[in-house]
Scaffold this active site. Sequence first.
Site, PDB file in Angstrom:
ATOM      1  N   PRO A 116      42.642  -1.653  26.457  1.00  0.00           N
ATOM      2  CA  PRO A 116      40.874  -1.056  26.373  1.00  0.00           C
ATOM      3  C   PRO A 116      41.215  -0.511  24.797  1.00  0.00           C
ATOM      4  O   PRO A 116      41.809   0.351  24.781  1.00  0.00           O
ATOM      5  CB  PRO A 116      40.290  -0.506  27.487  1.00  0.00           C
ATOM      6  CG  PRO A 116      41.563  -0.982  28.672  1.00  0.00           C
ATOM      7  CD  PRO A 116      42.752  -1.611  27.987  1.00  0.00           C
ATOM      8  N   ASN A 117      40.272  -0.999  24.061  1.00  0.00           N
ATOM      9  CA  ASN A 117      40.011  -0.146  22.932  1.00  0.00           C
ATOM     10  C   ASN A 117      40.765  -0.558  21.874  1.00  0.00           C
ATOM     11  O   ASN A 117      40.707  -0.232  20.819  1.00  0.00           O
ATOM     12  CB  ASN A 117      39.373   0.724  23.088  1.00  0.00           C
ATOM     13  CG  ASN A 117      38.269   1.414  24.155  1.00  0.00           C
ATOM     14  OD1 ASN A 117      36.833   1.031  24.089  1.00  0.00           O
ATOM     15  ND2 ASN A 117      38.029   2.339  24.851  1.00  0.00           N
ATOM     16  N   ARG A 170      37.384   2.098  13.362  1.00  0.00           N
ATOM     17  CA  ARG A 170      37.364   3.737  13.937  1.00  0.00           C
ATOM     18  C   ARG A 170      38.862   4.658  13.954  1.00  0.00           C
ATOM     19  O   ARG A 170      39.701   4.068  14.559  1.00  0.00           O
ATOM     20  CB  ARG A 170      36.744   3.638  14.994  1.00  0.00           C
ATOM     21  CG  ARG A 170      35.314   2.396  15.165  1.00  0.00           C
ATOM     22  CD  ARG A 170      34.101   3.335  15.696  1.00  0.00           C
ATOM     23  NE  ARG A 170      33.877   2.143  15.843  1.00  0.00           N
ATOM     24  CZ  ARG A 170      32.759   2.037  16.673  1.00  0.00           C
ATOM     25  NH1 ARG A 170      33.848   2.353  17.635  1.00  0.00           N
ATOM     26  NH2 ARG A 170      31.910   0.339  17.221  1.00  0.00           N
ATOM     27  N   TYR A 203      44.458   6.258  13.584  1.00  0.00           N
ATOM     28  CA  TYR A 203      45.325   5.034  14.947  1.00  0.00           C
ATOM     29  C   TYR A 203      45.403   4.487  13.892  1.00  0.00           C
ATOM     30  O   TYR A 203      46.256   3.118  13.857  1.00  0.00           O
ATOM     31  CB  TYR A 203      44.347   4.524  15.933  1.00  0.00           C
ATOM     32  CG  TYR A 203      44.052   5.045  16.869  1.00  0.00           C
ATOM     33  CD1 TYR A 203      45.066   5.428  17.883  1.00  0.00           C
ATOM     34  CD2 TYR A 203      43.089   5.687  17.589  1.00  0.00           C
ATOM     35  CE1 TYR A 203      45.025   5.586  19.001  1.00  0.00           C
ATOM     36  CE2 TYR A 203      42.843   6.463  18.596  1.00  0.00           C
ATOM     37  CZ  TYR A 203      43.805   6.668  19.546  1.00  0.00           C
ATOM     38  OH  TYR A 203      43.518   6.879  20.263  1.00  0.00           O
ATOM     39  N   ASN A 260      51.001  -1.619  24.930  1.00  0.00           N
ATOM     40  CA  ASN A 260      50.249  -0.716  24.855  1.00  0.00           C
ATOM     41  C   ASN A 260      48.894  -0.486  25.461  1.00  0.00           C
ATOM     42  O   ASN A 260      48.246  -1.544  25.408  1.00  0.00           O
ATOM     43  CB  ASN A 260      50.068  -0.320  23.417  1.00  0.00           C
ATOM     44  CG  ASN A 260      49.041   0.913  22.900  1.00  0.00           C
ATOM     45  OD1 ASN A 260      48.295   1.642  23.916  1.00  0.00           O
ATOM     46  ND2 ASN A 260      49.117   1.530  21.773  1.00  0.00           N
ATOM     47  N   ALA A 266      44.117   3.393  26.852  1.00  0.00           N
ATOM     48  CA  ALA A 266      44.389   4.713  27.704  1.00  0.00           C
ATOM     49  C   ALA A 266      44.333   4.267  29.438  1.00  0.00           C
ATOM     50  O   ALA A 266      44.601   5.576  30.104  1.00  0.00           O
ATOM     51  CB  ALA A 266      42.142   5.777  27.658  1.00  0.00           C
ATOM     52  N   GLU A 299      57.442   0.161  26.069  1.00  0.00           N
ATOM     53  CA  GLU A 299      55.487   0.515  26.089  1.00  0.00           C
ATOM     54  C   GLU A 299      55.326   1.212  25.251  1.00  0.00           C
ATOM     55  O   GLU A 299      56.734   1.983  24.400  1.00  0.00           O
ATOM     56  CB  GLU A 299      55.411   1.717  26.916  1.00  0.00           C
ATOM     57  CG  GLU A 299      54.315   2.675  27.458  1.00  0.00           C
ATOM     58  CD  GLU A 299      54.728   3.117  28.265  1.00  0.00           C
ATOM     59  OE1 GLU A 299      55.161   3.860  29.081  1.00  0.00           O
ATOM     60  OE2 GLU A 299      53.631   4.934  28.547  1.00  0.00           O
ATOM     61  N   HIS A 349      53.036   3.098  21.863  1.00  0.00           N
ATOM     62  CA  HIS A 349      51.562   3.962  21.363  1.00  0.00           C
ATOM     63  C   HIS A 349      51.938   3.949  19.901  1.00  0.00           C
ATOM     64  O   HIS A 349      52.863   4.730  19.805  1.00  0.00           O
ATOM     65  CB  HIS A 349      51.516   4.979  22.689  1.00  0.00           C
ATOM     66  CG  HIS A 349      51.526   4.794  23.751  1.00  0.00           C
ATOM     67  ND1 HIS A 349      50.341   4.325  24.247  1.00  0.00           N
ATOM     68  CD2 HIS A 349      52.616   5.176  24.304  1.00  0.00           C
ATOM     69  CE1 HIS A 349      50.522   4.388  25.721  1.00  0.00           C
ATOM     70  NE2 HIS A 349      51.740   4.996  25.931  1.00  0.00           N
ATOM     71  N   ARG A 364      48.998  15.376  21.676  1.00  0.00           N
ATOM     72  CA  ARG A 364      47.806  15.339  21.743  1.00  0.00           C
ATOM     73  C   ARG A 364      46.878  15.868  23.030  1.00  0.00           C
ATOM     74  O   ARG A 364      47.584  16.540  23.692  1.00  0.00           O
ATOM     75  CB  ARG A 364      47.059  13.809  21.777  1.00  0.00           C
ATOM     76  CG  ARG A 364      47.358  12.574  20.428  1.00  0.00           C
ATOM     77  CD  ARG A 364      47.184  11.386  20.015  1.00  0.00           C
ATOM     78  NE  ARG A 364      45.278  10.967  20.474  1.00  0.00           N
ATOM     79  CZ  ARG A 364      45.021  10.254  20.486  1.00  0.00           C
ATOM     80  NH1 ARG A 364      45.596   9.438  20.919  1.00  0.00           N
ATOM     81  NH2 ARG A 364      43.883  10.337  20.278  1.00  0.00           N
TER      82      ARG A 364
HETATM   83  O1  CA2 Z   1      48.496   5.788  20.430  1.00  0.00           O
HETATM   84  C1  CA2 Z   1      47.639   4.720  21.719  1.00  0.00           C
HETATM   85  O2  CA2 Z   1      48.230   4.066  20.784  1.00  0.00           O
HETATM   86  C2  CA2 Z   1      47.297   5.240  22.775  1.00  0.00           C
HETATM   87  O3  CA2 Z   1      47.690   3.946  23.822  1.00  0.00           O
HETATM   88  C3  CA2 Z   1      45.700   4.748  22.181  1.00  0.00           C
HETATM   89  C4  CA2 Z   1      45.092   4.452  23.245  1.00  0.00           C
HETATM   90  C5  CA2 Z   1      44.531   5.728  24.289  1.00  0.00           C
HETATM   91  O4  CA2 Z   1      43.810   6.007  25.012  1.00  0.00           O
HETATM   92  C6  CA2 Z   1      45.559   6.684  23.427  1.00  0.00           C
HETATM   93  O5  CA2 Z   1      46.060   7.529  24.656  1.00  0.00           O
HETATM   94  C7  CA2 Z   1      46.788   6.786  23.218  1.00  0.00           C
HETATM   95  C8  CA2 Z   1      42.806   4.504  23.190  1.00  0.00           C
HETATM   96  C9  CA2 Z   1      43.299   2.542  22.047  1.00  0.00           C
HETATM   97  C10 CA2 Z   1      41.794   3.125  21.183  1.00  0.00           C
HETATM   98  O6  CA2 Z   1      41.873   2.955  20.130  1.00  0.00           O
HETATM   99  C11 CA2 Z   1      40.412   3.160  18.892  1.00  0.00           C
HETATM  100  C12 CA2 Z   1      41.068   2.762  18.096  1.00  0.00           C
HETATM  101  C13 CA2 Z   1      39.749   2.899  17.130  1.00  0.00           C
HETATM  102  C14 CA2 Z   1      39.078   3.815  17.705  1.00  0.00           C
HETATM  103  C15 CA2 Z   1      38.625   4.274  18.387  1.00  0.00           C
HETATM  104  C16 CA2 Z   1      39.403   3.698  19.773  1.00  0.00           C
END
Ligand code: CA2
Length: 148
Positions: free
Chosen positions: A12-13, A20, A25, A76, A79, A100, A102, A109
């Site tokens: 997700p996301n 963003r 990221y 990946n 969340a 896995e 990230h 974090r």
């Molecule tokens: O660091 C990572 O790759 C995460 O898996 C990314 C997830 C986060 O919930 C994990 O804790 C760590 C979130 C991905 C959301 O990606 C976004 C990218 C741009 C703007 C907002 C969110």
Amino acid sequence: MSKHKVLILHGPNLNLLGRREPEVYGKKTLADIDRLIKERAAVLEIQVAAFQSNYEGQLIDRIQDARGNYDGILINPGALTHYSYSLRDALTAAGLPLVEVHLSNIFAREEFRQHSVISPVASGVICGFGATGYLLGLDALLAVIKER
Ligand code: CA2
């Protein structure tokens, strides 16, 4: 010998990448990352298929279909990493080598990001290296597949 096949799953996301929170990221979009993965896969002479979903169930459906059709999974989970026992159960049931990844260093974090329910069923975890982590993860996954 036929080429090894790896399923790449983005949770997700991750479709928002590059648009963003670039300070967390990175600036690369998910399409950029998939392109880099495909370039690396060509060098490694493996086949990859990439899939992103914002829906846990869709990711689980892909994982269920992977058994018998892929040699390993690079994921990946977004969340879902931190709480999805359904995703973990699907990955366990698939019985495939699993890496896995990230983008961010989840240990640097918020506390809720510092625990993964997926890591105990993964062959290994790579985090904190941005998009490069996917390429390191692909190399590592191939090594695990070959050792099997
Ligand atoms: O660091 C990572 O790759 C995460 O898996 C990314 C997830 C986060 O919930 C994990 O804790 C760590 C979130 C991905 C959301 O990606 C976004 C990218 C741009 C703007 C907002 C969110």
